[in-house]
Design a protein around this motif. Structure first.
Motif, PDB file in Angstrom:
ATOM      1  N   ILE A 281      20.614 -29.473 -38.809  1.00  0.00           N
ATOM      2  CA  ILE A 281      19.487 -28.598 -39.159  1.00  0.00           C
ATOM      3  C   ILE A 281      19.984 -27.298 -39.764  1.00  0.00           C
ATOM      4  CG2 ILE A 281      17.595 -27.235 -38.200  1.00  0.00           C
ATOM      5  CD1 ILE A 281      16.928 -30.157 -38.466  1.00  0.00           C
ATOM      6  N   TYR A 282      21.020 -26.736 -39.183  1.00  0.00           N
ATOM      7  CA  TYR A 282      21.549 -25.471 -39.714  1.00  0.00           C
ATOM      8  C   TYR A 282      22.091 -25.650 -41.126  1.00  0.00           C
ATOM      9  CZ  TYR A 282      24.498 -21.423 -40.376  1.00  0.00           C
ATOM     10  OH  TYR A 282      25.093 -20.301 -40.895  1.00  0.00           O
ATOM     11  N   LEU A 283      22.856 -26.713 -41.360  1.00  0.00           N
ATOM     12  CA  LEU A 283      23.414 -26.941 -42.689  1.00  0.00           C
ATOM     13  C   LEU A 283      22.312 -27.178 -43.719  1.00  0.00           C
ATOM     14  CD1 LEU A 283      26.457 -29.248 -41.830  1.00  0.00           C
ATOM     15  CD2 LEU A 283      26.492 -26.813 -42.372  1.00  0.00           C
ATOM     16  N   PHE A 284      21.214 -27.767 -43.297  1.00  0.00           N
ATOM     17  CA  PHE A 284      20.126 -28.062 -44.218  1.00  0.00           C
ATOM     18  C   PHE A 284      19.302 -26.827 -44.551  1.00  0.00           C
ATOM     19  CE2 PHE A 284      15.686 -29.334 -44.984  1.00  0.00           C
ATOM     20  CZ  PHE A 284      15.864 -30.114 -46.114  1.00  0.00           C
ATOM     21  N   VAL A 285      19.077 -25.961 -43.576  1.00  0.00           N
ATOM     22  CA  VAL A 285      18.174 -24.824 -43.752  1.00  0.00           C
ATOM     23  C   VAL A 285      18.907 -23.553 -44.163  1.00  0.00           C
ATOM     24  CG1 VAL A 285      16.380 -23.439 -42.620  1.00  0.00           C
ATOM     25  CG2 VAL A 285      16.623 -25.847 -42.059  1.00  0.00           C
ATOM     26  N   SER A 286      20.187 -23.440 -43.816  1.00  0.00           N
ATOM     27  CA  SER A 286      20.887 -22.169 -44.014  1.00  0.00           C
ATOM     28  C   SER A 286      21.025 -21.798 -45.486  1.00  0.00           C
ATOM     29  CB  SER A 286      22.282 -22.239 -43.381  1.00  0.00           C
ATOM     30  OG  SER A 286      23.051 -23.265 -43.995  1.00  0.00           O
ATOM     31  N   LYS A 287      20.924 -22.759 -46.401  1.00  0.00           N
ATOM     32  CA  LYS A 287      21.070 -22.422 -47.823  1.00  0.00           C
ATOM     33  C   LYS A 287      19.939 -21.520 -48.308  1.00  0.00           C
ATOM     34  CE  LYS A 287      18.707 -26.619 -49.404  1.00  0.00           C
ATOM     35  NZ  LYS A 287      18.845 -27.851 -50.227  1.00  0.00           N
ATOM     36  N   TYR A 288      18.812 -21.521 -47.591  1.00  0.00           N
ATOM     37  CA  TYR A 288      17.695 -20.679 -47.988  1.00  0.00           C
ATOM     38  C   TYR A 288      17.849 -19.240 -47.506  1.00  0.00           C
ATOM     39  CZ  TYR A 288      15.419 -25.125 -49.010  1.00  0.00           C
ATOM     40  OH  TYR A 288      15.122 -26.354 -49.506  1.00  0.00           O
ATOM     41  N   ILE A 289      18.804 -19.005 -46.618  1.00  0.00           N
ATOM     42  CA  ILE A 289      18.977 -17.660 -46.080  1.00  0.00           C
ATOM     43  C   ILE A 289      19.584 -16.733 -47.131  1.00  0.00           C
ATOM     44  CG2 ILE A 289      20.116 -16.310 -44.287  1.00  0.00           C
ATOM     45  CD1 ILE A 289      20.031 -18.725 -42.516  1.00  0.00           C
ATOM     46  N   ILE A 290      20.511 -17.297 -47.917  1.00  0.00           N
ATOM     47  CA  ILE A 290      21.205 -16.492 -48.921  1.00  0.00           C
ATOM     48  C   ILE A 290      20.369 -16.454 -50.201  1.00  0.00           C
ATOM     49  CG2 ILE A 290      23.360 -16.242 -50.193  1.00  0.00           C
ATOM     50  CD1 ILE A 290      24.678 -17.971 -48.057  1.00  0.00           C
ATOM     51  N   GLY A 291      20.360 -15.357 -50.843  1.00  0.00           N
ATOM     52  CA  GLY A 291      19.635 -15.250 -52.109  1.00  0.00           C
ATOM     53  C   GLY A 291      18.572 -14.175 -52.047  1.00  0.00           C
ATOM     54  N   GLY A 292      18.069 -13.820 -53.162  1.00  0.00           N
ATOM     55  CA  GLY A 292      17.020 -12.804 -53.230  1.00  0.00           C
ATOM     56  C   GLY A 292      15.689 -13.361 -52.793  1.00  0.00           C
ATOM     57  N   VAL A 293      14.944 -12.542 -52.072  1.00  0.00           N
ATOM     58  CA  VAL A 293      13.628 -12.975 -51.592  1.00  0.00           C
ATOM     59  C   VAL A 293      12.606 -12.890 -52.717  1.00  0.00           C
ATOM     60  CG1 VAL A 293      11.862 -12.543 -49.868  1.00  0.00           C
ATOM     61  CG2 VAL A 293      14.256 -12.092 -49.330  1.00  0.00           C
ATOM     62  N   THR A 294      12.703 -11.871 -53.502  1.00  0.00           N
ATOM     63  CA  THR A 294      11.698 -11.659 -54.564  1.00  0.00           C
ATOM     64  C   THR A 294      12.349 -11.712 -55.942  1.00  0.00           C
ATOM     65  OG1 THR A 294      12.008  -9.275 -54.382  1.00  0.00           O
ATOM     66  CG2 THR A 294      10.223 -10.258 -53.088  1.00  0.00           C
ATOM     67  N   SER A 295      13.315 -12.556 -56.130  1.00  0.00           N
ATOM     68  CA  SER A 295      13.973 -12.644 -57.426  1.00  0.00           C
ATOM     69  C   SER A 295      12.968 -13.094 -58.473  1.00  0.00           C
ATOM     70  CB  SER A 295      15.135 -13.631 -57.359  1.00  0.00           C
ATOM     71  OG  SER A 295      14.701 -14.903 -56.935  1.00  0.00           O
ATOM     72  N   GLY A 296      12.879 -12.310 -59.522  1.00  0.00           N
ATOM     73  CA  GLY A 296      11.930 -12.613 -60.579  1.00  0.00           C
ATOM     74  C   GLY A 296      10.546 -12.101 -60.323  1.00  0.00           C
ATOM     75  N   GLY A 297      10.295 -11.483 -59.147  1.00  0.00           N
ATOM     76  CA  GLY A 297       8.966 -10.981 -58.811  1.00  0.00           C
ATOM     77  C   GLY A 297       8.801  -9.544 -59.258  1.00  0.00           C
ATOM     78  N   VAL A 298       7.597  -9.040 -59.061  1.00  0.00           N
ATOM     79  CA  VAL A 298       7.296  -7.658 -59.429  1.00  0.00           C
ATOM     80  C   VAL A 298       7.763  -6.731 -58.321  1.00  0.00           C
ATOM     81  CG1 VAL A 298       5.457  -6.042 -60.029  1.00  0.00           C
ATOM     82  CG2 VAL A 298       5.316  -8.416 -60.778  1.00  0.00           C
TER      83      VAL A 298
END
Length: 300
Positions: A281-298
């Motif tokens: 579960i950790y290996l599957f979900v942890s990829k979403y932790i890294i990265g911008g939350v609002t990348s491309g947003g206003v």
């Protein structure tokens, strides 16, 4: 003279750069060394558990070692075949997977929805509602146990999974975390733009807010899943049928079995099996932790 001064300044600047580079390299080496030591300390109990799952009972009782044994197949065979009727391992893992997945989804979704409602709307009593939810965080689970058991007994929900799943809708800690994440990463302008375009609130929340909050949701999914998977207190009070035991109840059942017939190799094999779903579960979900939350947003 000017050339001499220039050469002198270049030499001094070069020495400063080399000195700074050496300091950065030394700090980096020290940081990596500390991290490696902490990683070894953190993983050491898991390594011992995996190694003991390959050893026989008498050697485990004699002390620990870092050398794997030759009883890996025998221990897992005894766990899954020989003691299949006595130790409900497969059903326990299936029950824990079902309950933990349901709790993780219900907790994160409804806590995020509650945080969104309080964060985006200004209404009378908003401050009181927010403080009231935070006050509930201070109430231990054990304080409300008797009332909880009396309630589910009167409702006829004893020995079922519903009392383990439905109360997870109200999770003040998850709500507070999601509210803080929205304050930091969710611009009002994005929601207002969706409203101007005619998007209703339910669709806005599901198609805009949820994807933007994916990193925060991933963190809470992992925490909720792991805490539910390891929870022994409430399932032990609610569940009584062996076929409905969760993983912690199965481990406690095996651990409290006849001491004279106890097999620690089988017990360590069971504990090794129980952590595999958590790692997956950790290996599957942890990829979403890294990265911008609002990348491309206003941005506000």
């Amino acid at each position: 003279m000017d050339n001499v001064k220039t050469n002198t300044n270049e030499i001094v600047t070069g020495e400063k750069i080399r000195s700074q580079s050496q300091m950065i390299a030394a700090r980096r080496f020290f940081a990596y060394t500390v991290l490696v030591i902490l990683a070894i300390i953190s993983l050491f109990p898991f390594i011992i558990m995996i190694i003991n799952s390959t050893r026989e009972h008498l050697k485990i009782m004699g002390g620990f070692t870092l050398i794997p044994g030759g009883k890996l197949y025998a221990n897992y065979h005894d766990l899954l075949v020989k003691y299949r009727t006595s130790y409900p391992v497969i059903s326990g893992m299936r029950n824990s997977l079902f309950v933990s997945a349901c709790v993780a989804i219900v907790t994160t979704y409804f806590s995020c929805a509650t945080a969104y409602g309080i964060y985006m709307y200004n209404f009378k009593g908003k401050s009181f509602v927010f403080k009231f939810i935070l006050a509930i965080m201070m109430v231990p689970t054990q304080v409300s146990t008797l009332g909880f058991l009396d309630l589910i007994t009167n409702m006829g929900l004893m020995n079922s999974f519903l009392p383990l799943i439905i109360p997870s809708i109200a999770a003040p800690i998850v709500f507070f975390y999601m509210y803080q994440s929205m304050e930091a990463t969710l611009p009002y302008s994005i929601v207002e733009a969706a409203r101007v375009d005619g998007c209703n609130e339910f669709r806005t929340f599901n198609t805009i807010v949820i994807p933007m909050m994916k990193p925060a949701l991933a963190v809470q999914l992992i925490f909720a899943f792991v805490s539910t998977w390891n929870n022994y207190f409430v399932p032990a009070l609610v569940l009584s049928d062996k076929d409905k035991f969760t993983v912690p109840m199965v481990i406690a059942f095996v651990r409290n079995a006849d001491y004279m017939n106890q097999n620690y190799g089988v017990l360590y094999a069971l504990m090794t099996m129980t952590i595999l779903p958590l790692i997956i579960i950790y290996l599957f979900v942890s990829k979403y932790i890294i990265g911008g939350v609002t990348s491309g947003g206003v941005k506000e």
